[in-house]
Design an enzyme around this catalytic site. Sequence first.
Site, PDB file in Angstrom:
ATOM      1  N   ARG A  34      -4.093   1.634   2.735  1.00 30.43           N
ATOM      2  CA  ARG A  34      -3.740   0.422   1.987  1.00 30.43           C
ATOM      3  C   ARG A  34      -4.916  -0.508   1.724  1.00 30.43           C
ATOM      4  O   ARG A  34      -4.781  -1.498   1.020  1.00 30.43           O
ATOM      5  CB  ARG A  34      -2.600  -0.305   2.699  1.00 30.43           C
ATOM      6  CG  ARG A  34      -1.322   0.560   2.681  1.00 30.43           C
ATOM      7  CD  ARG A  34      -0.168  -0.105   3.335  1.00 30.43           C
ATOM      8  NE  ARG A  34       0.265  -1.289   2.610  1.00 30.43           N
ATOM      9  CZ  ARG A  34       1.235  -2.088   3.032  1.00 30.43           C
ATOM     10  NH1 ARG A  34       1.860  -1.828   4.173  1.00 30.43           N
ATOM     11  NH2 ARG A  34       1.576  -3.141   2.321  1.00 30.43           N
ATOM     12  N   PRO A  46      -2.003  -2.304  13.553  1.00 33.12           N
ATOM     13  CA  PRO A  46      -2.571  -2.337  14.905  1.00 33.12           C
ATOM     14  C   PRO A  46      -2.745  -3.769  15.399  1.00 33.12           C
ATOM     15  O   PRO A  46      -3.161  -4.643  14.642  1.00 33.12           O
ATOM     16  CB  PRO A  46      -3.921  -1.635  14.757  1.00 33.12           C
ATOM     17  CG  PRO A  46      -4.200  -1.566  13.300  1.00 33.12           C
ATOM     18  CD  PRO A  46      -2.911  -1.733  12.570  1.00 33.12           C
ATOM     19  N   GLU A  47      -2.400  -4.004  16.633  1.00 37.02           N
ATOM     20  CA  GLU A  47      -2.588  -5.330  17.231  1.00 37.02           C
ATOM     21  C   GLU A  47      -3.658  -5.237  18.325  1.00 37.02           C
ATOM     22  O   GLU A  47      -4.279  -4.194  18.503  1.00 37.02           O
ATOM     23  CB  GLU A  47      -1.259  -5.860  17.770  1.00 37.02           C
ATOM     24  CG  GLU A  47      -0.273  -6.124  16.625  1.00 37.02           C
ATOM     25  CD  GLU A  47       0.813  -7.123  17.013  1.00 37.02           C
ATOM     26  OE1 GLU A  47       0.593  -7.923  17.936  1.00 37.02           O
ATOM     27  OE2 GLU A  47       1.878  -7.098  16.380  1.00 37.02           O
ATOM     28  N   HIS A 101      -8.115   9.000   1.963  1.00 39.44           N
ATOM     29  CA  HIS A 101      -8.348   7.621   2.403  1.00 39.44           C
ATOM     30  C   HIS A 101      -9.381   7.533   3.505  1.00 39.44           C
ATOM     31  O   HIS A 101      -9.474   6.529   4.194  1.00 39.44           O
ATOM     32  CB  HIS A 101      -7.024   6.986   2.814  1.00 39.44           C
ATOM     33  CG  HIS A 101      -6.026   6.956   1.693  1.00 39.44           C
ATOM     34  ND1 HIS A 101      -6.203   6.184   0.574  1.00 39.44           N
ATOM     35  CD2 HIS A 101      -4.883   7.639   1.510  1.00 39.44           C
ATOM     36  CE1 HIS A 101      -5.187   6.380  -0.254  1.00 39.44           C
ATOM     37  NE2 HIS A 101      -4.371   7.264   0.288  1.00 39.44           N
TER      38      HIS A 101
END
Length: 282
Positions: A120, A2-3, A101
Site C-alpha cells: 500500500r 504493525p505496532e 511490492h
Amino acid sequence: MPELPEIESLRRILARSVVGRTIVSARVTDRRLRQPVTTRFASRVSSHSIAGVSRRAKYLIIELDDGKSEDPTAIIMHFGMSGSLTRRDGKFDGSGLDENHDHVELDLDDDTKLVYNDPRRFGLVLLTHLSEVDSTPELKDLGPEPLSEDFNADYLAKVARGRKTAIKNLIMDQGVVAGIGNIYASEVLFRAGVQPNRRASLVSREEIERIVAETKPLLLESIKRHGTTFRNYRDISGRPGRYGKLLMVYGREGEKCLKCGNKIRAITVGQRSTFYCAHCQK
Ligand SMILES: [Zn+2]
C-alpha cells in the site's frame, strides 16, 4: 498495521542476525513510498556494514558504518499500513508476499538479503545521518517511549489535565506516548477498566496509574510473542505474529467478555474502531 511490539520484535531479531554484516549492494525497484526513496540510496548504503538496529516508536533504525565517517548513515524505516522487512535466503518461503511490492533490497555478505515490501506504500525508507535521526521531521515530536521510565503516572496525569479528547485518543497521540496504536489502546483500557471514550481530563489519578501499569506488561508480553497476527505482517522469518489469540477486546465485537461474560461492544472513537466491555470498563 504493525505496532510497537511488531517493530520491537523485528528489531530484536535483526540485532541478533544482521549486525556485523556488510551490505554488498542495494537496489530500489520502486521509489514511490509515502515519500520517494532517495535516488542515491543504493550508492549511499553499499559497502557499509550494519553497526546496530534500534527503534523509536514504530520506526526501525538501521545504523550503518563505513569505517571512516564520524557521523555515519542511518536508514529509517516505517512500515505504514502493510509494510514488512524480511530476511531471505534461497529457501525463503515467500508465499503471501507479492514480489511486485518488493521496493528496496539490501544484499548482505552472507548471501541473504533484507527486503522491504509494502503493497500500500504508506511506509517510508529514509536516509539520514545517525546524529540527526531524532531531529528528523518524522521523529522530532514523538512523546516518550511507553516502556521507558519517562512514561509514568505523573507524566500522563499532567498531559491529560485540561484535555477534552477521549482518553483513548490521548494515549494514541504519538506526541503524548510514542508507539501505542489502535489495538493496544483498546487492550490497555480494558485491562485498566477505563471506558475508551471518557474525556481525558476526567480520568482519575488512580485510573491513570492503572493505564500506565497495564501498558508495560501488555507490550512486553506481545513483544515476547512477536506481535499481533495480521494478514500483511510477518516477522523476519516469515512467521505471522501470535499475539492475536490473547487479545481480550480488540476485534471481538459481540463475543463474550473474557472477564465477565457480557458482550464486547464496538464504537468509533476518533474515527477508529474501538472495542470495550461496558460492564468491566467505567
Ligand atoms: Zn467484561
